[in-house]
Motif scaffolding. Structure first.
Motif, PDB file in Angstrom:
ATOM      1  N   UNK A 358     101.641  87.033 110.674  1.00 14.91           N
ATOM      2  CA  UNK A 358     102.352  88.016 110.220  1.00 14.91           C
ATOM      3  C   UNK A 358     101.000  88.526 108.683  1.00 14.91           C
ATOM      4  N   UNK A 359     100.909  86.981 108.375  1.00 14.57           N
ATOM      5  CA  UNK A 359     100.277  87.192 107.127  1.00 14.57           C
ATOM      6  C   UNK A 359      98.713  87.540 106.628  1.00 14.57           C
ATOM      7  N   UNK A 360      99.030  88.474 105.521  1.00 12.63           N
ATOM      8  CA  UNK A 360      97.290  89.208 105.965  1.00 12.63           C
ATOM      9  C   UNK A 360      97.060  88.282 104.447  1.00 12.63           C
ATOM     10  N   UNK A 361      94.972  87.386 105.445  1.00 12.01           N
ATOM     11  CA  UNK A 361      94.959  86.460 104.547  1.00 12.01           C
ATOM     12  C   UNK A 361      93.309  87.036 104.313  1.00 12.01           C
ATOM     13  N   UNK A 362      92.703  86.910 103.507  1.00 12.86           N
ATOM     14  CA  UNK A 362      91.239  86.582 103.475  1.00 12.86           C
ATOM     15  C   UNK A 362      90.485  85.347 103.383  1.00 12.86           C
ATOM     16  N   UNK A 363      89.857  84.941 103.730  1.00  8.49           N
ATOM     17  CA  UNK A 363      88.854  84.028 104.018  1.00  8.49           C
ATOM     18  C   UNK A 363      86.994  84.177 103.212  1.00  8.49           C
ATOM     19  N   UNK A 364      87.284  83.025 102.173  1.00  8.25           N
ATOM     20  CA  UNK A 364      86.017  83.398 101.449  1.00  8.25           C
ATOM     21  C   UNK A 364      85.296  82.135 101.478  1.00  8.25           C
ATOM     22  N   UNK A 365      84.131  81.676 102.130  1.00  5.15           N
ATOM     23  CA  UNK A 365      83.272  80.119 102.274  1.00  5.15           C
ATOM     24  C   UNK A 365      82.801  80.205 100.993  1.00  5.15           C
ATOM     25  N   UNK A 366      82.374  79.275 100.319  1.00  5.12           N
ATOM     26  CA  UNK A 366      82.359  78.452  98.455  1.00  5.12           C
ATOM     27  C   UNK A 366      80.938  78.313  99.238  1.00  5.12           C
ATOM     28  N   UNK A 367      79.159  77.780  98.992  1.00  9.53           N
ATOM     29  CA  UNK A 367      78.900  76.580  99.650  1.00  9.53           C
ATOM     30  C   UNK A 367      78.263  76.085  98.204  1.00  9.53           C
ATOM     31  N   UNK A 368      79.265  75.789  96.599  1.00 10.55           N
ATOM     32  CA  UNK A 368      78.786  75.462  95.987  1.00 10.55           C
ATOM     33  C   UNK A 368      79.915  75.809  94.862  1.00 10.55           C
ATOM     34  N   UNK A 369      80.281  74.399  93.769  1.00  6.25           N
ATOM     35  CA  UNK A 369      80.703  74.642  93.037  1.00  6.25           C
ATOM     36  C   UNK A 369      81.088  75.736  91.894  1.00  6.25           C
TER      37      UNK A 369
END
Length: 519
Positions: A358-369
């Motif tokens: 039930x958590x509202x979550x957002x994922x962002x994949x970062x390919x570099x620092x």
């Protein structure tokens, strides 16, 4: 119509003198927090909290931009602000629907004739925004008017929809947009609260066949509104408005909720109006029975986007940056994954696990620092309760590293784990802790703003822009004498059942008044 009348007997008993909820501050989480590097923190300008601080932070958070349009109070709602507004609207609609109110939609522009019956109740001179071509306006013949509030179009509809007792009760609401002329003066610079267009005004209107049913519904809906305000964690004082300094012509009695704000003033975020037959009479809303025409007994009320603005202001005050309560945040946990796009399995598993609970979550994949740093800088000002920077193992046998950041203090905690799912329980506990911290902080601030005052220290309390709580008789003379101090106004009265001296007359009274500058 006779002038405004109200007595101590008409005032609701709303104030108990105990203005602090029972809050459990025992943290559920077991993470060890550390102060982050100062360079990662967003610092507010020095000096008292002001509108400039607030609007700047909202702009940097991608909530709204008040610099885009050169009009008092006009602002562009930015993408994250749209998501936040939608969260607000969802919670309000859910509360209204649970209370048995049905949503309607009404037009924003209507013929000027629709407003005519309202003139029997309210002086509309210089209070309408007219719509027409240059020729129409030059000839003084505008075709349409922008609805200043919902009453005139709603009650025009009801006048045709109600023909018998069976058509009542009506219990409805609408998400309204109000249009009112904006004037200069003391409200200059407070455009977040004073705009020509007032969007997200969730107003409800009810019509009943008799007074008893109307009064019962009025009490039920006040409880509904109080519960909704509680869900937004905005402390308010409820009081009965004095008719002599308010729009008394629209209701027999008005009961309002005022939130103490860090600006040194209070903002009305909700109100209920006992309208009786004030609008059903000019609009002829009612039914004929046994040879007599019975006017409907009506009530109205609203909550508005001001409730959201008050929430954001409370979340910013006293902190280095914005902090949104998890109950309201459109993103509760942000996961920034430092991984290749082809292999962010750990981050995705954590996101799915949180979403499943039930958590509202957002994922962002970062390919570099660099991409991760950019994403962190973009999201950090937005007040997302929890930010997780997740680093995938670079070598065999290495563990995942999670850097967890809490928005209320900016503190961080580093956790190493074989599987990112191992931190999901701690993140859920952290959300509960953050919710308690927000609510406790809001109540602590608001409680510090309410100060008991006597006749001798009332001017000093008001000079400090606090909310004075003082004994006051329910009379026009007393209300206007307090207003003559030019430090604030009487927000409203509450009947306490305890005797104390009136700050104006010195005589014993059982009513207290809240006195404060008002937005």
């Amino acid at each position: 119509m006779s002038g405004p009348q109200v007595s101590a007997a008409d005032v609701e008993t709303l104030w108990t003198g105990d203005w602090e909820p029972s809050l459990s501050l025992q943290p559920q989480g077991r993470l060890e927090w550390q102060e982050p590097a100062r360079s990662t923190r967003q610092v507010l300008a020095r000096g008292p909290f002001n509108v400039g601080d607030f609007t700047r932070v909202l702009r940097e958070a991608q909530i709204l931009d008040n610099r885009a349009i050169d009009a008092t109070g006009a602002a562009v709602v930015l993408p994250y602000g749209v998501a936040l507004m939608e969260r607000f609207r969802h919670l309000v609609r859910a509360a209204y629907e649970d209370a048995g109110l049905a949503e309607h939609e009404y037009p924003h522009t209507v013929p000027l004739s629709v407003a005519e019956p309202t003139r029997e109740v309210v002086d509309l001179h210089d209070r309408l925004l007219l719509v027409g071509t240059d020729t129409d306006l030059a000839q003084g013949k505008p075709r349409l008017v922008l609805t200043p509030t919902g009453e005139m179009v709603i009650y025009s509809h009801w006048s045709r929809a109600v023909s018998g007792r069976g058509d009542l009760p009506i219990r409805m609401y609408q998400r309204a947009r109000y249009f009112r002329p904006v004037r200069g003066g003391r409200h200059g610079g407070r455009g977040v609260f004073h705009t020509t267009e007032h969007d997200d005004v969730f107003e409800f209107h009810c019509a009943h066949a008799d007074r008893a049913a109307q009064q019962q519904d009025l009490r039920r809906l006040r409880d509904m509104v109080a519960g909704l305000i509680g869900r937004f964690h905005v402390p308010v004082v409820w009081s009965t408005r004095p008719p002599w300094t308010n729009r008394a012509e629209v209701a027999d009695l008005a009961v309002a909720a005022d939130a103490p704000l860090p600006l040194g003033a209070t903002g009305q975020i909700a109100c209920l109006y006992d309208q009786g037959t004030r609008f059903s009479r000019p609009y002829r809303i009612g039914f004929r029975e046994q040879g007599a025409f019975h006017l409907s007994q009506q009530l109205a009320g609203y909550t508005s986007r001001r409730m959201l603005m008050a929430h954001l202001m409370l979340g910013l005050h006293g902190r280095q940056q914005l902090f949104i309560h998890p109950d309201l945040a459109p993103v509760q946990v942000l996961i920034l994954v430092r991984a290749q796009a082809s292999s962010p399995q750990g981050g995705s598993a954590l996101a799915r696990g949180l979403a499943g609970s039930g958590v509202l979550v957002r994922e962002v994949v970062c390919e570099s620092a660099g991409a991760l740093t950019k994403a962190r800088r973009e999201w950090q000002p937005r007040g997302v309760p929890v930010m997780v920077q997740l680093f995938e193992p670079r070598t065999a046998g290495e563990q995942w590293k999670a850097v967890i950041r809490r928005a209320d203090t900016g503190e961080e905690c580093t956790v190493h784990c074989g599987d990112p799912l191992e931190v999901s329980a701690e993140l859920r506990a952290l959300l509960a802790d953050l919710g308690s911290a927000f609510t406790a902080g809001a109540w602590e601030f608001a409680r510090s703003r309410l100060v008991p005052a006597t006749a001798s220290d009332l001017p000093e309390v008001l000079a400090q822009r606090l909310v004075a709580v003082c004994g006051l008789s329910v009379s026009e003379e007393a209300v206007r004498e307090v207003a003559a101090l030019r430090r604030g106004e009487v927000l409203g009265f509450c009947r306490t059942g305890r005797s104390q001296p009136c700050v104006v007359t010195g005589k014993p009274v059982e009513t207290v008044a809240f006195v404060s500058p008002r937005m």
